[in-house]
Scaffold this motif. Structure first.
Motif, mmCIF file in Angstrom:
data_model
loop_
_atom_site.group_PDB
_atom_site.id
_atom_site.type_symbol
_atom_site.label_atom_id
_atom_site.label_comp_id
_atom_site.label_asym_id
_atom_site.label_seq_id
_atom_site.Cartn_x
_atom_site.Cartn_y
_atom_site.Cartn_z
ATOM 1 N N SER A 26 18.583 5.592 4.023
ATOM 2 C CA SER A 26 19.787 4.650 2.761
ATOM 3 C C SER A 26 18.989 3.665 2.188
ATOM 4 C CB SER A 26 20.580 4.551 3.330
ATOM 5 O OG SER A 26 21.272 5.461 3.268
ATOM 6 N N SER A 27 18.372 2.134 2.869
ATOM 7 C CA SER A 27 17.712 1.320 2.435
ATOM 8 C C SER A 27 16.272 1.299 2.219
ATOM 9 C CB SER A 27 17.845 1.021 3.756
ATOM 10 O OG SER A 27 16.716 1.623 4.734
ATOM 11 N N TRP A 28 15.418 2.683 1.556
ATOM 12 C CA TRP A 28 14.764 2.987 1.129
ATOM 13 C C TRP A 28 14.138 2.289 -0.080
ATOM 14 C CZ3 TRP A 28 10.041 5.870 2.783
ATOM 15 C CH2 TRP A 28 9.042 6.490 2.044
ATOM 16 N N GLN A 29 13.410 1.879 -0.353
ATOM 17 C CA GLN A 29 13.376 1.729 -2.365
ATOM 18 C C GLN A 29 11.858 1.718 -2.180
ATOM 19 O OE1 GLN A 29 14.234 -2.191 -2.588
ATOM 20 N NE2 GLN A 29 16.953 -1.614 -3.400
ATOM 21 N N PHE A 30 11.050 2.358 -3.871
ATOM 22 C CA PHE A 30 10.172 2.271 -4.692
ATOM 23 C C PHE A 30 10.192 0.538 -4.774
ATOM 24 C CE2 PHE A 30 10.609 6.965 -4.469
ATOM 25 C CZ PHE A 30 9.116 7.539 -3.332
ATOM 26 N N LEU A 31 9.045 0.147 -4.732
ATOM 27 C CA LEU A 31 8.647 -1.467 -4.713
ATOM 28 C C LEU A 31 8.373 -0.801 -6.373
ATOM 29 C CD1 LEU A 31 6.062 -2.847 -1.994
ATOM 30 C CD2 LEU A 31 8.438 -3.031 -2.232
ATOM 31 N N ASP A 79 0.510 -0.945 -0.079
ATOM 32 C CA ASP A 79 0.107 -0.102 0.051
ATOM 33 C C ASP A 79 0.950 0.890 -0.074
ATOM 34 O OD1 ASP A 79 -2.079 -1.041 -0.215
ATOM 35 O OD2 ASP A 79 -2.199 -1.769 2.134
ATOM 36 N N LEU A 80 1.747 0.987 0.401
ATOM 37 C CA LEU A 80 2.677 2.325 0.542
ATOM 38 C C LEU A 80 3.383 2.329 -0.349
ATOM 39 C CD1 LEU A 80 4.174 2.721 4.621
ATOM 40 C CD2 LEU A 80 2.737 3.986 3.221
ATOM 41 N N ASN A 81 3.932 1.433 -1.000
ATOM 42 C CA ASN A 81 4.681 0.888 -2.192
ATOM 43 C C ASN A 81 6.483 1.518 -1.794
ATOM 44 O OD1 ASN A 81 5.253 0.286 -4.858
ATOM 45 N ND2 ASN A 81 5.450 2.557 -5.280
ATOM 46 N N VAL A 82 6.623 1.306 -1.067
ATOM 47 C CA VAL A 82 8.322 1.403 0.121
ATOM 48 C C VAL A 82 8.138 0.324 0.338
ATOM 49 C CG1 VAL A 82 9.004 2.390 1.742
ATOM 50 C CG2 VAL A 82 7.415 3.709 -0.193
ATOM 51 N N SER A 83 10.059 -0.168 0.551
ATOM 52 C CA SER A 83 10.803 -1.261 1.371
ATOM 53 C C SER A 83 11.812 -0.497 2.408
ATOM 54 C CB SER A 83 10.577 -2.344 0.997
ATOM 55 O OG SER A 83 12.290 -2.311 -0.452
ATOM 56 N N LEU A 84 11.917 -0.670 3.266
ATOM 57 C CA LEU A 84 13.025 -0.082 4.032
ATOM 58 C C LEU A 84 13.162 -1.396 4.885
ATOM 59 C CD1 LEU A 84 11.303 1.625 7.033
ATOM 60 C CD2 LEU A 84 10.676 2.559 5.344
#
Length: 237
Positions: free
Chosen positions: A231-236, A88-93
């Motif tokens: 720094s670990s943030w990624q858009f899915l 839902d956030l379209n994010v991984s971290l």
């Protein structure tokens, strides 16, 4: 006259935003680590774009966040990190393994997730993804940051809000260039809290990151916790 009526009609037709902007835990103000609060904003962003609150003041040009006092030394370094991935956030971290992840909150306006440290330090990291509908009523990332900071001025127990000059006003996170704003929130009892709000438009949706910490801990918290998370943030997608 016809043009004015057209603009008014267009403004009325735009969907109202009931969006989550500020976490506003304000832990030291209430004495305990409360459940993450949700601040809803009624009305569209354009109506609040230039509203900074009556007690929001800009720090003189060139001023930066005060150096942390000696009481800020000794924040524990994270021994390990957990990975968070939310569709839902379209994010991984990744975040410190001993931090607490709150239950995700999803509405038609936005999806939000809060992560916070222990009560002892009161550091909060929130992620907001605005829905397609909400994003269509937002003009740019600066608008989100302005509204986020302005909301602190009306909170009970807050005597002053001072705008700060970020060390990096356009950080790169997840391969995208974001816009960052910061402020000092001063409580009526004299305690100081540092907030950072960072926003971006990725594809067609807007995203907002909010960091909140006691001012004495802020610089060290950014170094040990917040920067590794960013720094670990990624858009899915």
């Amino acid at each position: 006259m016809a043009g004015a009526k057209g603009k008014e009609s267009s403004a009325r037709s735009r969907p109202k935003i009931l969006s989550i902007i500020a976490p506003l835990v304000l832990v030291p103000l209430v004495g305990v680590l409360a459940t993450l609060g949700i601040l809803y904003i009624n009305g569209d962003f354009s109506a609040r774009n230039n509203s900074n609150g009556s007690n929001v003041h800009a720090v003189q040009s060139g001023s930066n966040t005060p150096a942390p006092s000696s009481s800020s030394s000794g924040l524990p370094s994270p021994s390990s990190f957990k990975k968070l991935s939310d569709a839902d956030l379209n994010v991984s971290l990744q975040y410190p393994a001993d931090w607490t992840q709150e239950s995700p909150q999803k509405t038609a306006a936005s999806s939000v997730l809060g992560i916070h440290s222990s009560q002892q330090f009161g550091i909060t990291f929130n992620v907001v993804r605005f829905s397609d509908t909400s994003s269509s009523s937002i003009s740019d990332p600066n608008q989100i940051n302005q509204v986020a900071i302005s909301q602190f001025s009306g909170q009970q127990g807050v005597s002053n809000v001072q705008l700060l000059k970020p060390a990096n006003s356009q950080p790169t996170i997840g391969g995208a260039k974001w816009v960052q704003a910061e402020a000092m929130v001063i409580a009526t009892n004299g305690l100081k809290f540092h907030i950072a709000t960072i926003s971006v438009q990725h594809n067609k949706d807007y995203y907002n990151i909010q960091v909140f910490a006691p001012d004495d801990y802020y610089s060290e918290a950014v170094q040990k916790y917040i920067q590794p998370m960013l720094s670990s943030w990624q858009f899915l997608s």
